[in-house]
Design a protein around this motif. Structure first.
Motif, PDB file in Angstrom:
ATOM      1  N   HIS A 360      39.008  35.665  53.493  1.00 53.59           N
ATOM      2  CA  HIS A 360      39.720  36.007  52.262  1.00 53.59           C
ATOM      3  C   HIS A 360      41.242  36.052  52.423  1.00 53.59           C
ATOM      4  O   HIS A 360      41.940  35.321  51.747  1.00 53.59           O
ATOM      5  N   GLU A 362      43.889  37.796  51.285  1.00 58.98           N
ATOM      6  CA  GLU A 362      44.472  37.629  49.955  1.00 58.98           C
ATOM      7  C   GLU A 362      45.953  38.000  49.879  1.00 58.98           C
ATOM      8  O   GLU A 362      46.675  37.466  49.043  1.00 58.98           O
ATOM      9  N   MET A 381      39.583  30.937  53.515  1.00 58.95           N
ATOM     10  CA  MET A 381      40.121  31.340  52.223  1.00 58.95           C
ATOM     11  C   MET A 381      39.402  30.646  51.074  1.00 58.95           C
ATOM     12  O   MET A 381      38.852  29.558  51.247  1.00 58.95           O
ATOM     13  N   PRO A 383      40.175  29.378  47.441  1.00 62.53           N
ATOM     14  CA  PRO A 383      41.144  29.102  46.371  1.00 62.53           C
ATOM     15  C   PRO A 383      40.661  29.435  44.962  1.00 62.53           C
ATOM     16  O   PRO A 383      41.473  29.877  44.131  1.00 62.53           O
ATOM     17  N   THR A 386      41.764  32.631  42.995  1.00 59.61           N
ATOM     18  CA  THR A 386      43.071  32.801  42.364  1.00 59.61           C
ATOM     19  C   THR A 386      42.979  32.792  40.842  1.00 59.61           C
ATOM     20  O   THR A 386      43.865  33.305  40.161  1.00 59.61           O
ATOM     21  N   TRP A 410      47.421  34.688  48.524  1.00 60.90           N
ATOM     22  CA  TRP A 410      46.728  33.498  49.031  1.00 60.90           C
ATOM     23  C   TRP A 410      47.723  32.521  49.682  1.00 60.90           C
ATOM     24  O   TRP A 410      47.920  31.402  49.196  1.00 60.90           O
ATOM     25  N   ALA A 449      48.937  33.263  42.538  1.00 59.21           N
ATOM     26  CA  ALA A 449      49.147  32.407  43.709  1.00 59.21           C
ATOM     27  C   ALA A 449      49.906  31.134  43.379  1.00 59.21           C
ATOM     28  O   ALA A 449      50.345  30.429  44.293  1.00 59.21           O
TER      29      ALA A 449
END
Length: 523
Positions: A360, A362, A381, A383, A386, A410, A449
């Protein structure tokens, strides 16, 4: 070479193999790539039983992998009414009033924290539209739920509870449960009395789900849980799993040496296209739920504690598993959680490089991306997450963190630019499993992000191929199109690297091949 079983011709092949970056044809035998070349080489590969597939100019890339998903565990979570499109409280009330019942229960999933408009999550907001039915509504983060009074009564929950992990039955000033259950142990109190799909229903849903995943171009998934080995094993014996799965069972606070040894013993359990490989930890929860471990409290004064009440016990558990050769993945969203995991891996010495990963990531302060690179810690991660935030920081995630921390959301590009490995995934059922959406939002992140910018087209593709392979310790067997590598392949109707991100999100999937088997053919 021996006769190929499958030959793909007429392709624009992006191999991600430095020895031969581009090609036009690929031969497959015994589930691995036997040869890479051009259409002029095909006559040397072909035999009487060879299946020939002309891709007519389609773009062939290594099979795409979701580096963080829950294909089996998610079957139970993604049950009932889909609330992911609900945008406000009136919409939620309308959806619940119209929802069908499952053995008398209203069950839902995908509920966005932003629906409550900053109000505390409380059963009184929906109780009157439920008609007295027990209800269990998973919030989208998978770490919290809203349940009704009838559901609490069915589970015998009438006040606060104490847990080994950081979990909470949220109660009002009089000690009455509000219906907000935070983290797994609290949710399990009610989940244990909920209706559960039958084995036959779960089996059918698993086959349907994996086929739908393959139709988006997915050939593999890093399943961040133990799943259900009996169910998966049974399905794998009867049919070819269209998506290869790598399971990492959970290690929760309170695990003693014997429990850790049991996790070690699970490693290597496998069948065709599935195996247990790795262990998943949780260092914190979620920002929206107030359980992300932060260096400084969020706007509600929450987020100052780790999921493991004794973080040193987490470090000791990672050390024991590392000594046994077990790879680990740790859920860490807040900056303090990420720091503690990095500290833990640093304490392992050089042997910890590329053996451990953080899920993650974040929000992290400056300097942290370089530390990922220096220590060889893999950033995993997602995406699509977001999209739950907003560029004006008016969403629950951003409000809790404040503008400074929300402004470093992110940091995928910063991590890549620092030299870190960044594996990409969806976290289904938290976000849609469509890997094309993962590629697209990696290049054009949403909400908070967006200001930082995204990855290049090539970096996004690497996140679901070569970097995903590194994250699994499989860089010498998958993630590239090269002789001897797994025959996991994805063919798109456009170039996923050069085409605009919005077109990649809708790209036609011409072919998906897993283990040398064609598991999806597009039109």
């Amino acid at each position: 070479m021996p006769t190929a079983e499958l030959i793909l011709t007429g392709a624009q092949v992006r191999t991600l193999d430095p020895a031969r970056p581009h090609a036009g044809a690929v031969a497959v035998r015994d589930g691995v790539i036997a040869a890479v070349g051009d259409d002029t080489d095909v006559r040397d590969w072909r035999g009487p039983g060879t299946e020939m597939v002309s891709l007519a100019g389609a773009h062939l890339v290594p099979g795409l992998v979701d580096a963080h998903s829950h294909p089996v565990w998610g079957l139970d979570m993604a049950t009932g009414v889909d609330l992911s499109q609900v945008r406000d409280l009136d919409g939620l009330r309308g959806a619940l009033a119209a929802a069908s019942r499952t053995d008398g229960w209203v069950i839902g999933f995908g509920l966005d924290h932003n629906v409550f408009g900053g109000r505390p999550v409380h059963r009184s907001l929906v109780e009157d539209v439920l008609g007295g039915s027990p209800a269990f509504l998973h919030l989208y983060d998978g770490h919290s739920a809203l349940v009704s009074e009838a559901a609490l009564k069915a589970a015998g929950v009438d006040g606060p509870r104490a847990f080994v992990q950081r979990s909470e039955v949220v109660c009002d000033a009089e000690g009455r449960p509000t219906g907000h259950l935070v983290e797994h142990a609290a949710m399990d109190l009610v989940a244990e009395v909920m209706p559960r799909p039958s084995y036959e229903e779960r089996r059918a849903r698993l086959v349907e789900l994996l086929s739908a995943m393959a139709a988006t171009g997915l050939t593999g998934a890093h399943a961040m849980d133990l799943g259900d080995p009996e169910l998966v094993g049974s399905v794998a014996e009867e049919t070819v799993l269209p998506v290869r799965m790598r399971f990492a069972p959970w290690c929760m606070p309170g695990a003693d040496r014997e429990a850790l040894e049991e996790l070690v013993a699970l490693q290597g359990r496998r069948g065709r296209h599935w195996k247990v490989d790795g262990v998943k930890f949780f260092m914190d929860g979620t920002v929206e739920g107030g359980t992300a471990w932060l260096e400084h409290a969020d706007c509600h004064g929450q987020g100052t504690e780790a999921f493991w009440p004794d973080p040193a016990a987490y470090t000791a558990a990672v050390r024991q598993l590392h000594a046994a050769g077990v790879r680990t993945a740790t859920h860490a969203i807040g900056d303090a959680a990420v720091r503690h995991v990095l500290d833990t891996v640093e304490g392992l010495g050089a042997g910890g490089r590329f053996a451990h990963r953080i899920e993650h990531v974040e929000t992290v302060p400056d300097g942290t991306p370089e530390r990922f690179s220096r220590l060889g810690v893999i950033a995993s991660m997602q995406p699509p997450h977001t999209a739950y935030t907003r560029g004006d920081h008016g969403d629950e995630w951003s409000r809790r963190l404040g503008s400074a921390r929300a402004g470093r959301a992110w940091r995928m590009r910063d991590l890549r630019d620092a030299g870190a490995v960044v594996a990409l995934g969806s976290d289904w059922p938290i976000a849609p499993y469509d890997v094309r959406g993962v590629l697209a939002t990696a290049r054009e992140p949403r909400g908070a992000a967006a200001a930082l910018g995204g990855l290049t087209g090539l970096q996004a593709l690497e996140g679901c191929t070569t970097h995903a392979a590194l994250a699994a310790g499989e860089a010498q067997e998958t993630g590239r199109i090269a002789p001897g590598f797994r025959a996991d392949l994805t063919a798109f109707g456009l170039d996923p690297v050069e085409a605009p991100a919005d077109e990649v999100a809708q790209a036609p999937v011409r072919l998906t091949v897993t283990g040398g088997r064609v598991v999806h053919r597009g039109v």
